[in-house]
Design a protein around this motif. Sequence first.
Motif, PDB file in Angstrom:
ATOM      1  N   THR A 195       1.088  -1.199   0.155  1.00 39.39           N
ATOM      2  CA  THR A 195      -0.039   0.150   0.239  1.00 39.39           C
ATOM      3  C   THR A 195       0.432   0.388  -0.014  1.00 39.39           C
ATOM      4  OG1 THR A 195      -2.173  -0.901   1.268  1.00 39.39           O
ATOM      5  CG2 THR A 195      -2.150   1.414   1.235  1.00 39.39           C
ATOM      6  N   LEU A 196       2.263   1.178   0.506  1.00 35.48           N
ATOM      7  CA  LEU A 196       2.658   2.281   1.197  1.00 35.48           C
ATOM      8  C   LEU A 196       3.810   1.703   1.480  1.00 35.48           C
ATOM      9  CD1 LEU A 196       2.833   5.335   2.102  1.00 35.48           C
ATOM     10  CD2 LEU A 196       2.736   4.398   4.497  1.00 35.48           C
ATOM     11  N   LEU A 197       4.934   3.244   0.318  1.00 35.22           N
ATOM     12  CA  LEU A 197       6.391   2.834   0.776  1.00 35.22           C
ATOM     13  C   LEU A 197       6.624   4.744   1.039  1.00 35.22           C
ATOM     14  CD1 LEU A 197       9.514   2.366   0.311  1.00 35.22           C
ATOM     15  CD2 LEU A 197       9.411   3.541  -2.274  1.00 35.22           C
ATOM     16  N   TYR A 198       7.941   3.816   2.438  1.00 29.01           N
ATOM     17  CA  TYR A 198       7.925   5.041   3.111  1.00 29.01           C
ATOM     18  C   TYR A 198       9.207   5.156   3.223  1.00 29.01           C
ATOM     19  CZ  TYR A 198       9.598   7.632   7.189  1.00 29.01           C
ATOM     20  OH  TYR A 198      10.013   8.473   8.039  1.00 29.01           O
ATOM     21  N   VAL A 199      10.325   6.996   2.921  1.00 30.55           N
ATOM     22  CA  VAL A 199      11.511   7.025   2.422  1.00 30.55           C
ATOM     23  C   VAL A 199      11.848   7.623   3.155  1.00 30.55           C
ATOM     24  CG1 VAL A 199      11.707   5.724   0.480  1.00 30.55           C
ATOM     25  CG2 VAL A 199      10.854   7.697   0.111  1.00 30.55           C
TER      26      VAL A 199
END
Length: 408
Positions: A182-186
Amino acid sequence: MPSAATTPPTPAVPPGTAPTAPLAARLGNVASSPVREILALTARPEVISFAGGLPAPELFDTEGIRAAYQAVLTDHPHAALQYSTTEGDPALRTAVAARLTARGLPTDADDLLVTTGSQQALTLLATALLEPGAVVLVEDPCYLAALQTFGFAGARVVPVPTDDDGILPEALDEIAAREKPTLLYVVPTFQNPTGRTLPAARRAAVAEAAARHGFWIAEDDPYGELRFDGEPVPYLAGHPAAADRTALLGSFSKVMAPGLRLGHLRAPAALRRACVIAKQAADLHTSSVDQAAAARYLRDSDLDAHVAGVRAAYRARRDAMLEGLPAALPEGSRWNRPEGGMFVWATLPGGHDATALLATAVGHHVAYVPGAPFFCGTPDPAALRLSFTTHAPDEIAEGLRRLAKAFA
């Protein structure tokens, strides 16, 4: 008269009394931050701590901030002390939009939501996007508080391998195809904990992977204005492939003062509206008086000049740390040279355990953060994070001399 074998009577329980309900099960999957615990351990004044990612307090513009609060409480006290809109102070959002536009990301005030620190922005995104069991991809190693946030949301966090330039696009593509995130956190610029900056070509690859696989991107940028060397790299949020699926998190903590607890979220309209609703349920709105003071400070003071002074001081502190590391760390250690931010990432030679060695270091009145807790995947026991912002160059040199004794 009862015999000795008779069971004693059960004490009477007042009518209606029952055990309290247990704590929420989600707490069982979220650990306390090791960094916060180490900060408590090293709070003694004799300890030179490279552990906390703390801005240097002597560099805060206390006079300018005091004047801003005085002005809003003199000129508009009722408005500053009253309830406000959830979206945030219009003057503050206008000022933030202008700063983002000046840094190459065209932004309108209505694109923004003011948050209680950028940490709240991450929590709002998790609330708006993540169902229990949803997959979140993160850099490995990753910012610890993000892992806590996703744990509270009940997400399944999947690490993506990195190298000295950050996240590996080929690995991201393969993992995204398999995991359907659902999501990529960077944190693409001066990442916490490693200080690495994701190059422009990799940012483009990340944006294209998001478009190809349909995941959202949370681009966290608390350190981007603290560049000492090199040229700025464009935002992920500005890439055409990612503009409709990227939420940008920003903060005043590193450039003004962390105690203000002021952050902002720039996101596509539908996601931003969902975060507004989530924020209404969380705290109604961020402090009116703090927002008004920040907006007044940005109007009356030169934040760019202040940040330039902070950058110059931090550059000297980074250089002092890099100069002292060869003598401080065991032979065969490796470390990077960040172009900005607050952290140096180091790796001790094989066989060394940074967590086990921390107690010895504290015994020599110096501290760092072991790298292992930052990993979502297999940890590297030899890694450690060193923050260079809190101490002046001479204190950094002394701290590294102490570290050398601890590692001797």
